[in-house]
Design a protein around this motif. Sequence first.
Motif, short mmCIF file in Angstrom:
data_model
loop_
_atom_site.label_atom_id
_atom_site.label_comp_id
_atom_site.label_asym_id
_atom_site.label_seq_id
_atom_site.Cartn_x
_atom_site.Cartn_y
_atom_site.Cartn_z
N LYS A 193 0.81 -1.23 0.00
CA LYS A 193 0.00 0.00 0.00
C LYS A 193 0.84 1.27 0.00
O LYS A 193 0.48 2.27 -0.63
N TYR A 194 1.99 1.26 0.67
CA TYR A 194 2.80 2.47 0.81
C TYR A 194 4.06 2.44 -0.06
O TYR A 194 4.97 3.24 0.14
N LEU A 195 4.10 1.55 -1.04
CA LEU A 195 5.31 1.38 -1.84
C LEU A 195 5.21 1.95 -3.25
O LEU A 195 6.18 1.88 -4.00
N ASN A 196 4.05 2.46 -3.62
CA ASN A 196 3.84 2.99 -4.97
C ASN A 196 4.12 1.95 -6.05
O ASN A 196 4.68 2.25 -7.11
N ILE A 197 3.73 0.72 -5.76
CA ILE A 197 3.92 -0.38 -6.71
C ILE A 197 2.60 -0.65 -7.43
O ILE A 197 1.56 -0.79 -6.80
N GLU A 198 2.66 -0.71 -8.75
CA GLU A 198 1.48 -0.95 -9.57
C GLU A 198 1.29 -2.45 -9.78
O GLU A 198 2.18 -3.14 -10.30
N VAL A 199 0.12 -2.95 -9.38
CA VAL A 199 -0.20 -4.38 -9.47
C VAL A 199 -1.31 -4.57 -10.50
O VAL A 199 -2.29 -3.81 -10.52
N MET A 200 -1.16 -5.58 -11.34
CA MET A 200 -2.16 -5.86 -12.37
C MET A 200 -2.53 -7.33 -12.35
O MET A 200 -1.68 -8.19 -12.07
N VAL A 201 -3.80 -7.63 -12.65
CA VAL A 201 -4.28 -9.01 -12.80
C VAL A 201 -4.63 -9.25 -14.25
O VAL A 201 -5.25 -8.40 -14.91
N SER A 202 -4.22 -10.42 -14.77
CA SER A 202 -4.54 -10.76 -16.15
C SER A 202 -4.84 -12.25 -16.25
O SER A 202 -3.96 -13.08 -15.99
N THR A 203 -6.08 -12.59 -16.61
CA THR A 203 -6.46 -13.99 -16.70
C THR A 203 -7.34 -14.21 -17.93
O THR A 203 -7.90 -13.27 -18.49
N GLY A 204 -7.45 -15.45 -18.34
CA GLY A 204 -8.34 -15.80 -19.43
C GLY A 204 -9.79 -15.54 -19.06
O GLY A 204 -10.13 -15.44 -17.87
N GLY A 205 -10.64 -15.40 -20.06
CA GLY A 205 -12.06 -15.18 -19.79
C GLY A 205 -12.41 -13.74 -19.54
O GLY A 205 -13.55 -13.42 -19.20
N THR A 206 -11.43 -12.82 -19.68
CA THR A 206 -11.69 -11.39 -19.52
C THR A 206 -11.27 -10.68 -20.79
O THR A 206 -10.69 -11.26 -21.69
N SER A 207 -11.55 -9.38 -20.86
CA SER A 207 -11.29 -8.61 -22.07
C SER A 207 -9.79 -8.49 -22.34
O SER A 207 -9.04 -7.91 -21.53
N LEU A 208 -9.35 -9.02 -23.47
CA LEU A 208 -7.95 -8.89 -23.86
C LEU A 208 -7.61 -7.43 -24.16
O LEU A 208 -6.51 -6.96 -23.83
#
Length: 329
Positions: free
Chosen positions: A81-96
């Motif tokens: 939360k306090y590290l300014n790190i950008e996290v992303m999730v990417s899985t099948g079944g969602t918008s490419l």
Amino acid sequence: MGIYEKGFERPSPIQEESIPIALTGSDILARAKNGTGKTAAFCIPALEKIDPEKNAIQVVILVPTRELALQTSQVCKELGKYLNIEVMVSTGGTSLKDDIMRLYQPVHLLAGTPGRILDLTKKGICMLNECSMLIMDEADKLLAPEFQPSVEQLIRYLPASRQLLLFSATFPVTVKDFKQKYLPRPYVINLMDELTLKGITQYYAFVEERQKVHCLNTLFSKLSSYESFTFFSLHLFTRGIDIQAVNVVINFDFPKTAETYLHRLNTGKLTQLFGLNSYVGRSGRFGHLGLAVNLITYEDRFNMYRIEQELGTEIKTIPPQIDLAEYCQ
């Protein structure tokens, strides 16, 4: 601050073992079951090693399902939360398309399923040339036939100096083969023995399907306990069952995988178990004695042999008389 706000007061055994080693850059092959804090065991060192000033994917966390990807990314967001790190999730079944648009923005940590991440990487959208850490959670599932080719292709896009962290509840042959190919000298952590089968005597009774109920009744008449008990059929319950005062479990239908076998005996997920005055996993874990009896049909014999091999344990033929000392103190 993120760890503090998450409510962690002290590291669990898997965290205590994994975090310092992961921070050194060593590969890790860790065996620990769900619910032991393994997600934080790899998320904390991953976040610690990320440079938020560098606009590049530096950590990839592979998981077998979308639900686990979302759960893992949420843990990363909370801890970081306090590290300014950008996290992303990417899985099948969602918008490419949505994933492609998101990857034009800064991403430091990417969590997702192998097929989708490989697809984005092949398209030149997901750049992994600066990804120094690849984490595989539930590695036994990720190395099943439907995922393993994608996993191996993804590894080819990583720098030669990449660090691999594998976490798995079981070590089937696929994990061992993968280790020999990609992790020649990993730091091995195995917390399963202490947490699962220690103190538990395991027997099998070879029966026909139609004989199971009769065999169950025979076992009831032979097994003793310190106190009278009420018998409950627990095969409909899947989670949250915690019977503190029992020491015998009868596996009425034998599981097909080593992971399920471990969970039935150790996590309170008593799927298709009949409990007699005991909860084997708890008793084994805290130094008491426990007994597990498996009803094995002709069709179960190969599964039993494979589970013995994968868990490094022995399930013995049930004797005519079971010594009371094996499951009572």
